[in-house]
Scaffold this active site. Sequence first.
Site, PDB file in Angstrom:
ATOM      1  N   ASN A  12       0.879  -1.163  -0.043  1.00  0.00           N
ATOM      2  CA  ASN A  12       0.045   0.131  -0.114  1.00  0.00           C
ATOM      3  C   ASN A  12       0.852   1.076  -0.108  1.00  0.00           C
ATOM      4  O   ASN A  12       1.392   1.678   1.115  1.00  0.00           O
ATOM      5  CB  ASN A  12      -1.004   0.019   1.282  1.00  0.00           C
ATOM      6  CG  ASN A  12      -1.500   1.334   1.421  1.00  0.00           C
ATOM      7  OD1 ASN A  12      -1.832   1.893   0.457  1.00  0.00           O
ATOM      8  ND2 ASN A  12      -2.332   1.564   2.488  1.00  0.00           N
ATOM      9  N   LYS A  14       0.332   4.212  -0.230  1.00  0.00           N
ATOM     10  CA  LYS A  14      -0.466   5.426   0.395  1.00  0.00           C
ATOM     11  C   LYS A  14      -0.146   6.788  -0.704  1.00  0.00           C
ATOM     12  O   LYS A  14      -0.193   6.419  -2.121  1.00  0.00           O
ATOM     13  CB  LYS A  14      -0.240   5.754   1.766  1.00  0.00           C
ATOM     14  CG  LYS A  14      -0.162   4.613   2.488  1.00  0.00           C
ATOM     15  CD  LYS A  14      -0.212   4.554   3.779  1.00  0.00           C
ATOM     16  CE  LYS A  14      -0.262   3.333   4.552  1.00  0.00           C
ATOM     17  NZ  LYS A  14      -0.161   3.600   6.036  1.00  0.00           N
ATOM     18  N   HIS A 102      -9.878   1.200   4.458  1.00  0.00           N
ATOM     19  CA  HIS A 102      -8.536   1.338   5.229  1.00  0.00           C
ATOM     20  C   HIS A 102      -8.567   2.588   6.573  1.00  0.00           C
ATOM     21  O   HIS A 102      -9.323   3.453   6.335  1.00  0.00           O
ATOM     22  CB  HIS A 102      -7.418   2.020   4.523  1.00  0.00           C
ATOM     23  CG  HIS A 102      -6.118   1.999   5.008  1.00  0.00           C
ATOM     24  ND1 HIS A 102      -5.585   2.956   5.965  1.00  0.00           N
ATOM     25  CD2 HIS A 102      -4.904   0.894   4.886  1.00  0.00           C
ATOM     26  CE1 HIS A 102      -4.242   2.678   6.521  1.00  0.00           C
ATOM     27  NE2 HIS A 102      -3.981   1.545   5.709  1.00  0.00           N
ATOM     28  N   GLU A 104      -7.144   4.867   7.389  1.00  0.00           N
ATOM     29  CA  GLU A 104      -6.779   6.239   7.009  1.00  0.00           C
ATOM     30  C   GLU A 104      -7.951   6.847   6.552  1.00  0.00           C
ATOM     31  O   GLU A 104      -8.292   8.058   6.845  1.00  0.00           O
ATOM     32  CB  GLU A 104      -5.619   6.451   6.375  1.00  0.00           C
ATOM     33  CG  GLU A 104      -4.541   6.189   7.297  1.00  0.00           C
ATOM     34  CD  GLU A 104      -2.925   5.451   6.522  1.00  0.00           C
ATOM     35  OE1 GLU A 104      -2.962   5.825   5.483  1.00  0.00           O
ATOM     36  OE2 GLU A 104      -2.241   5.269   7.242  1.00  0.00           O
ATOM     37  N   GLU A 174      -5.661  -4.763  10.868  1.00  0.00           N
ATOM     38  CA  GLU A 174      -4.760  -3.995  10.824  1.00  0.00           C
ATOM     39  C   GLU A 174      -4.969  -2.879  12.097  1.00  0.00           C
ATOM     40  O   GLU A 174      -5.729  -2.007  12.130  1.00  0.00           O
ATOM     41  CB  GLU A 174      -4.740  -2.750   9.582  1.00  0.00           C
ATOM     42  CG  GLU A 174      -4.210  -3.353   8.418  1.00  0.00           C
ATOM     43  CD  GLU A 174      -3.733  -2.425   7.205  1.00  0.00           C
ATOM     44  OE1 GLU A 174      -2.537  -2.596   6.894  1.00  0.00           O
ATOM     45  OE2 GLU A 174      -4.331  -1.340   7.236  1.00  0.00           O
ATOM     46  N   GLY A 180       2.246   2.298  10.844  1.00  0.00           N
ATOM     47  CA  GLY A 180       3.205   3.652  10.614  1.00  0.00           C
ATOM     48  C   GLY A 180       3.901   3.938  11.878  1.00  0.00           C
ATOM     49  O   GLY A 180       4.666   4.977  11.907  1.00  0.00           O
ATOM     50  N   SER A 220       3.066  -1.968  10.412  1.00  0.00           N
ATOM     51  CA  SER A 220       4.492  -1.986  10.441  1.00  0.00           C
ATOM     52  C   SER A 220       5.257  -3.292   9.983  1.00  0.00           C
ATOM     53  O   SER A 220       6.297  -3.559  10.966  1.00  0.00           O
ATOM     54  CB  SER A 220       5.016  -1.364  11.884  1.00  0.00           C
ATOM     55  OG  SER A 220       4.649  -0.141  12.150  1.00  0.00           O
TER      56      SER A 220
HETATM   57  P1  PGA Z   1       2.577   0.332   7.513  1.00  0.00           P
HETATM   58  O1  PGA Z   1       1.341   0.338   6.717  1.00  0.00           O
HETATM   59  O2  PGA Z   1       3.165  -0.865   7.118  1.00  0.00           O
HETATM   60  O3  PGA Z   1       3.333   1.368   7.015  1.00  0.00           O
HETATM   61  O4  PGA Z   1       2.385   0.169   9.033  1.00  0.00           O
HETATM   62  C1  PGA Z   1       0.333  -0.506   6.691  1.00  0.00           C
HETATM   63  C2  PGA Z   1      -1.129  -0.110   5.915  1.00  0.00           C
HETATM   64  O5  PGA Z   1      -1.501   1.075   6.572  1.00  0.00           O
HETATM   65  O6  PGA Z   1      -1.699  -0.496   5.223  1.00  0.00           O
END
Ligand code: PGA
Length: 259
Positions: A12, A14, A102, A104, A174, A180, A220
């Site tokens: 992903n 982003k 997601h 976010e 998640e 992140g 992460s």
């Molecule tokens: P990350 O993001 O691996 O940077 O924690 C995962 C995601 O948001 O899909």
Amino acid sequence: MMADRKPLISGNWKMNQNHFEAIQLVQKLSYALTKDDITAVDVSIHPPFTDLRSVQTVLEADKIPIALGAQNCHWEASGAFTGEVSPAMLQKLNVSYVICGHSERRQLFGETNEDVNKKVKAILKHEMTPIMACGETLEQRESGEMEDHIVDQVLEGLAGVKKDAVGGLVIAYEPIWAIGTGMTATPDDAQQMCAFIRQTVEEKFGAAAAKAVRIQYGGSVKPGTAPELMNQPDIDGALIGGASLSAEDFAHCIQYRLR
Ligand code: PGA
């Protein structure tokens, strides 16, 4: 990971990489992966919308066996929805997987379970596979509301979806506190929640759907943590943000079985 569910590792990106950078990243990734990697694991990459056409062209011209994915879409096929992109448009670009719900999108753009449900159905209608994300906040985890919250996200997100279709989709677990932040859920915690999600699917959609549905862990994931996470029986893949922006790190995550 159960032998009969092929793992899916998804990058992903982003809101990162312009279309020139995207082409370079895909090419680097294709050099880093071997035929065996792609035989053992399904791989998808989810660039921003502005990169999709360029990435599609590279994947198809060079016959790179990586699936094209998107990060979001609207649920309508067309119309007066300024700034939105439809599932029909993604289908035309040979997009295979679309992330929906997601955290976010939920937290920063106010997406509800009902919106996610409309997206899941629209993605399926356009013959693509939803990667439906769910996950709890640290507050929900600490106050013991985590399981109820996940059940609501999963069941409301999948409301009205046929049993057969549920088996073909992907759910990404998640935990928001792990995204992140560098804080990964322990393999045991992640396994426990992925098993809980599978059980939730089984209660509502039956054993066949629960056995077939692929459940990814995200938050992460890095080359060092991927092997132990991927070895858990109910974890069938990973949704990777930060580490997917480095071809080397993403390839190392995909090669978890060699590490
Ligand atoms: P990350 O993001 O691996 O940077 O924690 C995962 C995601 O948001 O899909």
